[in-house]
Design a protein around this motif. Structure first.
Motif, PDB file in Angstrom:
ATOM      1  N   ALA A   2       6.811   3.545   2.132  1.00  0.00           N
ATOM      2  CA  ALA A   2       6.611   3.938   0.740  1.00  0.00           C
ATOM      3  C   ALA A   2       5.368   4.824   0.600  1.00  0.00           C
ATOM      4  O   ALA A   2       4.346   4.602   1.243  1.00  0.00           O
ATOM      5  CB  ALA A   2       6.476   2.711  -0.137  1.00  0.00           C
ATOM      6  N   HIS A   3       5.489   5.824  -0.236  1.00  0.00           N
ATOM      7  CA  HIS A   3       4.391   6.733  -0.571  1.00  0.00           C
ATOM      8  C   HIS A   3       3.872   6.343  -1.946  1.00  0.00           C
ATOM      9  O   HIS A   3       4.665   6.082  -2.862  1.00  0.00           O
ATOM     10  CB  HIS A   3       4.912   8.173  -0.574  1.00  0.00           C
ATOM     11  CG  HIS A   3       3.903   9.179  -0.987  1.00  0.00           C
ATOM     12  ND1 HIS A   3       3.687   9.518  -2.303  1.00  0.00           N
ATOM     13  CD2 HIS A   3       3.028   9.924  -0.266  1.00  0.00           C
ATOM     14  CE1 HIS A   3       2.741  10.433  -2.370  1.00  0.00           C
ATOM     15  NE2 HIS A   3       2.328  10.695  -1.147  1.00  0.00           N
ATOM     16  N   THR A  77       7.235   5.861  -4.021  1.00  0.00           N
ATOM     17  CA  THR A  77       8.423   6.630  -3.650  1.00  0.00           C
ATOM     18  C   THR A  77       8.848   6.327  -2.224  1.00  0.00           C
ATOM     19  O   THR A  77       8.021   6.309  -1.320  1.00  0.00           O
ATOM     20  CB  THR A  77       8.137   8.143  -3.758  1.00  0.00           C
ATOM     21  OG1 THR A  77       7.641   8.444  -5.062  1.00  0.00           O
ATOM     22  CG2 THR A  77       9.386   8.966  -3.477  1.00  0.00           C
ATOM     23  N   THR A  78      10.140   6.110  -2.061  1.00  0.00           N
ATOM     24  CA  THR A  78      10.745   6.119  -0.734  1.00  0.00           C
ATOM     25  C   THR A  78      11.772   7.242  -0.752  1.00  0.00           C
ATOM     26  O   THR A  78      12.255   7.645  -1.818  1.00  0.00           O
ATOM     27  CB  THR A  78      11.409   4.771  -0.378  1.00  0.00           C
ATOM     28  OG1 THR A  78      12.403   4.461  -1.352  1.00  0.00           O
ATOM     29  CG2 THR A  78      10.372   3.648  -0.308  1.00  0.00           C
ATOM     30  N   HIS A  79      12.100   7.761   0.429  1.00  0.00           N
ATOM     31  CA  HIS A  79      13.003   8.903   0.471  1.00  0.00           C
ATOM     32  C   HIS A  79      13.799   8.894   1.752  1.00  0.00           C
ATOM     33  O   HIS A  79      13.393   8.306   2.755  1.00  0.00           O
ATOM     34  CB  HIS A  79      12.225  10.217   0.333  1.00  0.00           C
ATOM     35  CG  HIS A  79      11.143  10.377   1.356  1.00  0.00           C
ATOM     36  ND1 HIS A  79      11.330  11.066   2.521  1.00  0.00           N
ATOM     37  CD2 HIS A  79       9.866   9.916   1.388  1.00  0.00           C
ATOM     38  CE1 HIS A  79      10.220  11.041   3.228  1.00  0.00           C
ATOM     39  NE2 HIS A  79       9.307  10.340   2.561  1.00  0.00           N
ATOM     40  N   GLU A  80      14.960   9.568   1.679  1.00  0.00           N
ATOM     41  CA  GLU A  80      15.822   9.650   2.850  1.00  0.00           C
ATOM     42  C   GLU A  80      16.699  10.886   2.753  1.00  0.00           C
ATOM     43  O   GLU A  80      17.353  11.121   1.732  1.00  0.00           O
ATOM     44  CB  GLU A  80      16.712   8.411   2.933  1.00  0.00           C
ATOM     45  CG  GLU A  80      17.636   8.415   4.118  1.00  0.00           C
ATOM     46  CD  GLU A  80      18.484   7.149   4.187  1.00  0.00           C
ATOM     47  OE1 GLU A  80      19.215   7.036   5.180  1.00  0.00           O
ATOM     48  OE2 GLU A  80      18.426   6.319   3.282  1.00  0.00           O
ATOM     49  N   GLN A  91      12.265   6.136  -6.786  1.00  0.00           N
ATOM     50  CA  GLN A  91      10.904   6.175  -7.307  1.00  0.00           C
ATOM     51  C   GLN A  91      10.703   5.133  -8.403  1.00  0.00           C
ATOM     52  O   GLN A  91      11.598   4.903  -9.223  1.00  0.00           O
ATOM     53  CB  GLN A  91      10.587   7.570  -7.859  1.00  0.00           C
ATOM     54  CG  GLN A  91      10.651   8.638  -6.767  1.00  0.00           C
ATOM     55  CD  GLN A  91      10.214   9.991  -7.260  1.00  0.00           C
ATOM     56  OE1 GLN A  91      11.034  10.737  -7.786  1.00  0.00           O
ATOM     57  NE2 GLN A  91       8.928  10.297  -7.114  1.00  0.00           N
TER      58      GLN A  91
END
Length: 129
Positions: A2-3, A77-80, A91
């Motif tokens: 996570a950011h 935020t997590t992303h893929e 988010q």
């Protein structure tokens, strides 16, 4: 992983009641996504010069609570990368340990003429391509 991106609520972010105007949550999460792209070493100006851009194609948003003038928020935020073209972000905007806004944002990699194009290698590498 996570950011986290900090946001302070300023007067300009609020409505007449001193509550964050609903559309400004989209601005907050956009800033967080921009930070992630930069931290990954993806130069969007260089991409644009090569005729490639990111465009948000879908947003699903849930307004759960509210923030007020002076609050200190955190956008988590997590992303893929998904498929050859899409990048999906989950988010949350948090006030302390409470989630007050949640969104799923899909961005597509496109040519400046609007045609889908392959995600940059640095982003594809996040999923092992």
């Amino acid at each position: 992983m996570a950011h986290e991106f900090p946001v302070t609520v300023y007067y300009e972010d609020t409505d007449m009641a001193g509550i964050v105007y609903y559309a400004n949550y989209l601005r907050f999460i956009e800033r967080a996504r921009s930070e992630i792209v930069e931290e990954l070493g993806v130069d969007q100006r260089a991409m644009r010069a090569e005729g490639i851009v990111f465009a948000v194609t879908r947003v699903e948003a849930d307004y759960i609570g509210s923030a007020r003038l002076g609050d200190r928020l955190t956008v988590v935020t997590t992303h893929e990368p998904v498929g050859a073209v899409r990048w999906v972000f989950d988010q949350e905007v948090r006030l302390g340990d409470k989630t007050i806004f949640r969104a799923k944002v899909t961005a597509a990699c496109m040519s400046t003429e609007g045609r889908p194009t392959r995600l940059p290698a640095k982003i594809r590498a996040l999923r092992g391509d």
